[in-house]
Design a protein around this motif. Structure first.
Motif, mmCIF file in Angstrom:
data_model
loop_
_atom_site.group_PDB
_atom_site.id
_atom_site.type_symbol
_atom_site.label_atom_id
_atom_site.label_comp_id
_atom_site.label_asym_id
_atom_site.label_seq_id
_atom_site.Cartn_x
_atom_site.Cartn_y
_atom_site.Cartn_z
ATOM 1 N N ASP A 152 -13.372 -44.130 -49.647
ATOM 2 C CA ASP A 152 -12.560 -44.356 -50.841
ATOM 3 C C ASP A 152 -11.772 -43.115 -51.245
ATOM 4 O O ASP A 152 -11.414 -42.931 -52.403
ATOM 5 N N ASP A 153 -11.516 -42.246 -50.241
ATOM 6 C CA ASP A 153 -10.740 -41.047 -50.545
ATOM 7 C C ASP A 153 -9.247 -41.264 -50.321
ATOM 8 O O ASP A 153 -8.469 -40.328 -50.293
ATOM 9 N N ALA A 154 -8.853 -42.532 -50.195
ATOM 10 C CA ALA A 154 -7.436 -42.894 -50.079
ATOM 11 C C ALA A 154 -7.281 -44.294 -50.666
ATOM 12 O O ALA A 154 -8.223 -45.088 -50.648
ATOM 13 N N PRO A 155 -6.106 -44.616 -51.220
ATOM 14 C CA PRO A 155 -5.909 -45.946 -51.795
ATOM 15 C C PRO A 155 -6.087 -47.038 -50.740
ATOM 16 O O PRO A 155 -5.715 -46.867 -49.573
ATOM 17 N N ALA A 156 -6.652 -48.160 -51.154
ATOM 18 C CA ALA A 156 -6.876 -49.277 -50.240
ATOM 19 C C ALA A 156 -5.569 -49.735 -49.592
ATOM 20 O O ALA A 156 -5.542 -50.103 -48.413
ATOM 21 N N GLU A 157 -4.470 -49.703 -50.361
ATOM 22 C CA GLU A 157 -3.187 -50.136 -49.817
ATOM 23 C C GLU A 157 -2.741 -49.232 -48.666
ATOM 24 O O GLU A 157 -2.208 -49.720 -47.654
ATOM 25 N N HIS A 158 -2.969 -47.931 -48.804
ATOM 26 C CA HIS A 158 -2.579 -47.000 -47.744
ATOM 27 C C HIS A 158 -3.401 -47.250 -46.480
ATOM 28 O O HIS A 158 -2.863 -47.243 -45.361
ATOM 29 N N LEU A 193 -12.777 -45.777 -40.794
ATOM 30 C CA LEU A 193 -12.681 -46.244 -42.174
ATOM 31 C C LEU A 193 -14.025 -46.643 -42.753
ATOM 32 O O LEU A 193 -14.244 -46.548 -43.958
ATOM 33 N N THR A 194 -14.920 -47.109 -41.889
ATOM 34 C CA THR A 194 -16.168 -47.685 -42.397
ATOM 35 C C THR A 194 -17.421 -46.981 -41.891
ATOM 36 O O THR A 194 -18.525 -47.354 -42.283
ATOM 37 N N GLY A 195 -17.263 -45.982 -41.017
ATOM 38 C CA GLY A 195 -18.418 -45.330 -40.436
ATOM 39 C C GLY A 195 -18.969 -44.201 -41.279
ATOM 40 O O GLY A 195 -18.865 -44.216 -42.508
ATOM 41 N N PRO A 196 -19.531 -43.173 -40.631
ATOM 42 C CA PRO A 196 -20.178 -42.086 -41.366
ATOM 43 C C PRO A 196 -19.264 -41.373 -42.350
ATOM 44 O O PRO A 196 -19.725 -40.772 -43.310
ATOM 45 N N GLY A 197 -17.937 -41.439 -42.127
ATOM 46 C CA GLY A 197 -17.018 -40.749 -43.028
ATOM 47 C C GLY A 197 -16.768 -41.496 -44.326
ATOM 48 O O GLY A 197 -16.084 -40.997 -45.211
ATOM 49 N N ALA A 198 -17.306 -42.709 -44.469
ATOM 50 C CA ALA A 198 -17.079 -43.480 -45.689
ATOM 51 C C ALA A 198 -17.781 -42.816 -46.862
ATOM 52 O O ALA A 198 -18.843 -42.224 -46.729
ATOM 53 N N THR A 199 -17.173 -42.916 -48.046
ATOM 54 C CA THR A 199 -17.782 -42.361 -49.255
ATOM 55 C C THR A 199 -18.242 -43.505 -50.139
ATOM 56 O O THR A 199 -17.800 -44.634 -50.013
ATOM 57 N N THR A 200 -19.131 -43.272 -51.038
ATOM 58 C CA THR A 200 -19.679 -44.318 -51.894
ATOM 59 C C THR A 200 -19.670 -43.896 -53.351
ATOM 60 O O THR A 200 -19.665 -42.715 -53.679
ATOM 61 N N SER A 201 -19.673 -44.902 -54.215
ATOM 62 C CA SER A 201 -19.785 -44.686 -55.664
ATOM 63 C C SER A 201 -18.772 -43.697 -56.192
ATOM 64 O O SER A 201 -19.041 -42.914 -57.092
ATOM 65 N N GLY A 202 -17.569 -43.728 -55.604
ATOM 66 C CA GLY A 202 -16.497 -42.888 -56.112
ATOM 67 C C GLY A 202 -16.560 -41.453 -55.654
ATOM 68 O O GLY A 202 -15.726 -40.641 -56.028
ATOM 69 N N ALA A 203 -17.575 -41.099 -54.845
ATOM 70 C CA ALA A 203 -17.680 -39.719 -54.372
ATOM 71 C C ALA A 203 -16.580 -39.421 -53.378
ATOM 72 O O ALA A 203 -16.195 -40.284 -52.602
ATOM 73 N N ARG A 204 -16.079 -38.236 -53.365
ATOM 74 C CA ARG A 204 -15.017 -37.839 -52.463
ATOM 75 C C ARG A 204 -15.593 -36.973 -51.337
ATOM 76 O O ARG A 204 -16.451 -36.117 -51.577
ATOM 77 N N ALA A 205 -15.110 -37.228 -50.136
ATOM 78 C CA ALA A 205 -15.596 -36.444 -49.002
ATOM 79 C C ALA A 205 -15.065 -35.014 -49.097
ATOM 80 O O ALA A 205 -13.880 -34.798 -49.364
ATOM 81 N N GLU A 206 -15.930 -34.036 -48.868
ATOM 82 C CA GLU A 206 -15.519 -32.642 -48.900
ATOM 83 C C GLU A 206 -14.987 -32.254 -47.526
ATOM 84 O O GLU A 206 -15.485 -32.734 -46.491
ATOM 85 N N PRO A 207 -13.980 -31.392 -47.444
ATOM 86 C CA PRO A 207 -13.465 -30.958 -46.148
ATOM 87 C C PRO A 207 -14.528 -30.162 -45.409
ATOM 88 O O PRO A 207 -15.354 -29.494 -46.026
ATOM 89 N N PRO A 208 -14.532 -30.200 -44.067
ATOM 90 C CA PRO A 208 -15.523 -29.457 -43.297
ATOM 91 C C PRO A 208 -15.345 -27.958 -43.488
ATOM 92 O O PRO A 208 -14.246 -27.471 -43.749
#
Length: 210
Positions: A152-158, A193-208
């Protein structure tokens, strides 16, 4: 509750004939691509070429009807798989449906390229097709984002537009090189889009880091 009445008499026969012509065109184009002739289609049904124009006034009308059938069958294939499995399985099934019907894929690519010209008879068809598909996939992705099943770190439309672009681009690459496994590559992309990189509950993925 009253059941809807089925067409009777000449109306039913007319609908049946139209369906026969559309199915014959679908099969002819599946075999020969856009090179399939109206004569071949007429011969398959057992009618004259002029008779085809009663149901499909122009060749473009018939070709667009075939593409609509292709879309419907592709969606049905993906939906049937997705019901039992996952969105990824549905996308893979849709990609495999494309490679199983190369003539129809070639027709799609040819007409979609020509349809970028507003004067093309297919212009409205493809513009509406992309809008409808983008809206459907966006709604599906937005739901999965709310459930924490998709990044969820990008809009669904994108994400929806990116997926459609990948599928179309893979289709063109496969037409140039049939060894390109578009189903497997489509699976790889959807897992991003759906694997380990997915975020939950509005959390944003941090850059490596590191």
């Amino acid at each position: 509750m009253t059941k809807p009445r089925k067409p009777r008499g000449p109306y039913r026969k007319s609908a049946e004939r139209r369906e026969q012509i559309l199915q014959a065109a679908y099969e002819a184009i599946d075999e020969h691509g856009e090179r399939a002739s109206l004569q071949d289609i007429a011969d398959r049904v057992g009618v004259t070429q002029p008779a085809l124009t009663y149901y499909f006034p122009t060749r473009d009308d018939l070709l667009l009807a075939v593409l609509e059938r292709r879309d419907a069958m592709g969606k049905a294939t993906a939906a049937a798989v997705s019901t039992e499995h996952t969105m990824i399985d549905g996308m893979v099934a849709s990609a495999r449906h494309t490679t199983d019907h190369p003539g129809l894929a070639k027709l799609y690519v040819t007409l979609s390229a020509a349809a970028t010209d507003p004067a093309s008879p297919a212009y409205d068809h493809f513009r509406n097709r992309y809008r409808t598909l983008a809206d459907e996939v966006t709604r599906d992705f937005a739901t999965q984002q709310r459930l924490g099943e998709m990044r969820d770190d990008a809009p669904a439309e994108h994400l929806a537009r990116a997926l459609l672009a990948v599928l179309d681009g893979l289709q063109i690459q496969w037409m140039h090189d049939p060894t390109v496994d578009i189903a497997t590559i489509a699976e790889t992309f959807t897992r991003l889009l759906t694997g380990p990189g997915a975020t939950t509950s509005g959390a944003r993925a941090e850059p490596p880091t590191g």
